[in-house]
Structures are given as C-alpha cells and as structure tokens.
Design a protein around this motif. Sequence first.
Motif, short mmCIF file in Angstrom:
data_model
loop_
_atom_site.label_atom_id
_atom_site.label_comp_id
_atom_site.label_asym_id
_atom_site.label_seq_id
_atom_site.Cartn_x
_atom_site.Cartn_y
_atom_site.Cartn_z
N SER A 110 -13.78 10.91 -5.47
CA SER A 110 -13.45 11.82 -6.57
C SER A 110 -13.31 11.11 -7.91
O SER A 110 -13.70 11.66 -8.93
CB SER A 110 -12.17 12.59 -6.25
OG SER A 110 -11.06 11.72 -6.19
N SER A 111 -12.72 9.92 -7.93
CA SER A 111 -12.51 9.24 -9.20
C SER A 111 -12.54 7.73 -8.99
O SER A 111 -11.60 7.16 -8.41
CB SER A 111 -11.16 9.66 -9.80
OG SER A 111 -10.90 8.91 -10.96
N LEU A 112 -13.57 7.12 -9.46
CA LEU A 112 -13.70 5.67 -9.31
C LEU A 112 -12.62 4.94 -10.11
O LEU A 112 -12.13 3.89 -9.67
CB LEU A 112 -15.09 5.22 -9.76
CG LEU A 112 -15.47 3.80 -9.45
CD1 LEU A 112 -15.38 3.53 -7.95
CD2 LEU A 112 -16.87 3.49 -9.94
N GLU A 113 -12.21 5.50 -11.25
CA GLU A 113 -11.18 4.87 -12.06
C GLU A 113 -9.84 4.84 -11.33
O GLU A 113 -9.17 3.80 -11.27
CB GLU A 113 -11.01 5.61 -13.40
CG GLU A 113 -12.21 5.57 -14.30
CD GLU A 113 -13.16 6.74 -14.06
OE1 GLU A 113 -12.93 7.52 -13.10
OE2 GLU A 113 -14.11 6.88 -14.81
N LEU A 114 -9.45 5.97 -10.75
CA LEU A 114 -8.19 6.02 -10.02
C LEU A 114 -8.26 5.16 -8.76
O LEU A 114 -7.27 4.54 -8.37
CB LEU A 114 -7.84 7.46 -9.66
CG LEU A 114 -7.45 8.36 -10.83
CD1 LEU A 114 -7.24 9.78 -10.36
CD2 LEU A 114 -6.23 7.84 -11.53
N THR A 118 -5.82 2.03 -8.07
CA THR A 118 -5.02 2.05 -6.85
C THR A 118 -5.25 0.79 -6.03
O THR A 118 -4.30 0.21 -5.49
CB THR A 118 -5.34 3.30 -6.02
OG1 THR A 118 -5.12 4.46 -6.82
CG2 THR A 118 -4.50 3.38 -4.78
N VAL A 119 -6.49 0.34 -5.93
CA VAL A 119 -6.79 -0.86 -5.16
C VAL A 119 -6.16 -2.09 -5.81
O VAL A 119 -5.56 -2.93 -5.13
CB VAL A 119 -8.32 -1.04 -4.99
CG1 VAL A 119 -8.66 -2.41 -4.47
CG2 VAL A 119 -8.86 0.03 -4.06
N VAL A 120 -6.26 -2.21 -7.12
CA VAL A 120 -5.67 -3.36 -7.82
C VAL A 120 -4.15 -3.37 -7.67
O VAL A 120 -3.55 -4.39 -7.30
CB VAL A 120 -6.09 -3.38 -9.31
CG1 VAL A 120 -5.28 -4.38 -10.09
CG2 VAL A 120 -7.57 -3.68 -9.42
N LEU A 121 -3.51 -2.23 -7.92
CA LEU A 121 -2.05 -2.18 -7.79
C LEU A 121 -1.62 -2.34 -6.33
O LEU A 121 -0.60 -2.98 -6.06
CB LEU A 121 -1.52 -0.87 -8.37
CG LEU A 121 -1.61 -0.75 -9.88
CD1 LEU A 121 -1.11 0.61 -10.34
CD2 LEU A 121 -0.85 -1.85 -10.56
N GLY A 122 -2.37 -1.78 -5.40
CA GLY A 122 -2.06 -1.98 -3.98
C GLY A 122 -2.18 -3.43 -3.57
O GLY A 122 -1.37 -3.94 -2.79
N THR A 127 0.41 -8.42 -2.05
CA THR A 127 0.63 -9.85 -2.27
C THR A 127 2.12 -10.16 -2.42
O THR A 127 2.64 -11.10 -1.82
CB THR A 127 -0.13 -10.32 -3.51
OG1 THR A 127 -1.52 -10.03 -3.34
CG2 THR A 127 0.07 -11.80 -3.75
N ILE A 128 2.81 -9.35 -3.21
CA ILE A 128 4.25 -9.55 -3.38
C ILE A 128 4.98 -9.37 -2.06
O ILE A 128 5.89 -10.14 -1.72
CB ILE A 128 4.80 -8.60 -4.46
CG1 ILE A 128 4.27 -9.03 -5.83
CG2 ILE A 128 6.32 -8.57 -4.46
CD1 ILE A 128 4.55 -8.05 -6.93
N THR A 129 4.56 -8.38 -1.28
CA THR A 129 5.20 -8.13 0.01
C THR A 129 4.96 -9.29 0.97
O THR A 129 5.87 -9.70 1.69
CB THR A 129 4.66 -6.83 0.63
OG1 THR A 129 4.89 -5.77 -0.29
CG2 THR A 129 5.34 -6.53 1.95
#
Length: 157
Positions: A110-114, A118-122, A127-129
């Motif tokens: 539906s939205s490549l931007e979202l 989402t992939v970058v923030l995930g 990584t932090i986890t």
Amino acid sequence: MLLAAPITLLAGPLLSYNLLLLAAPPAAACACYLLCRELSRRFWPSLLGGFLFGFPPYVLGQAVAQHLNLVMVWPLPLLALVAVRYHRGRLSSRRAVAAGVGLGLFLLGSSLELFATTVVLGGIVLTITIIFGRGGRARWVWVDPVGRPRQGGTWPA
C-alpha cells in the motif's frame, strides 16, 4: 488494492477508492485504540489516543489531497500491538511472526514510504533490544578464532 477488489469488481474503482479513503482514518483510530487499551487498560485515555492518532491534521490533510497510500496508517499501531502482546506472552511466536509478516506485506503493497520507515525504525528497535536485552546490560556474542560463540559483556582483550 486487493483489499478493495470485491468492491471494485461490483461497483467500480471510484467507489472502492472513496470507501477506502473514508475508512482509513477510523480504522487507524480503532487500531490505535486497541494499542492504547493494551498499554493502559483504561477506556477514556485509550479512546483519546485512538482519536488523536486516527484524525490528526496529517491524516486529514492527506485524505483531502486524496493520497490513499499515505492515509493507510492503521497497520502501524497493529504492528506495535503485536509486539507488545508478544512481549507480554499473550501471543505465540508463530502468530506474532504471521501477523507481523502479514501487516508488513500490506504496508509494502500500500505505501512504500511507510513500509521503509517501519523497517528502518523496526531495525533500530531490534538492535537496541538485542544489545540491551531484558536485563538492561549490554550482552554481546563473540566468536573465537575457531568459530565457536562465547558470551561476554566486555570487549575481548
């Protein structure tokens, strides 16, 4: 979109597009309400959180501009809800992976931007986890010259 395929076949693309555009903000509000309800266990704050997520100026502006791909933000709180329920033990790993992959594929379609955001923030959250884990201390896995992993919390000498 495959989500509107039956409506598109029965009534045409214009009606299905308009229905999706009208349904996206309430769907985002409901999804965020579920996340807030899971986190707070209280009705009124959850309702307010869902309303503020589902009908902010960003979503309403994109809806007026008819950018359906940027209005379909409802999978984002559902992804967070899946993660919270998995972390609390209320969702099995198999169901969490299935829900995450399904919502991720929907975002990709539906939205490549979202999806990219989402992939970058995930990835950052993952990584932090991995680094800090549940104990709050950094845990690293080192591989010795033979290739066997060894646990350690400090840098090797």
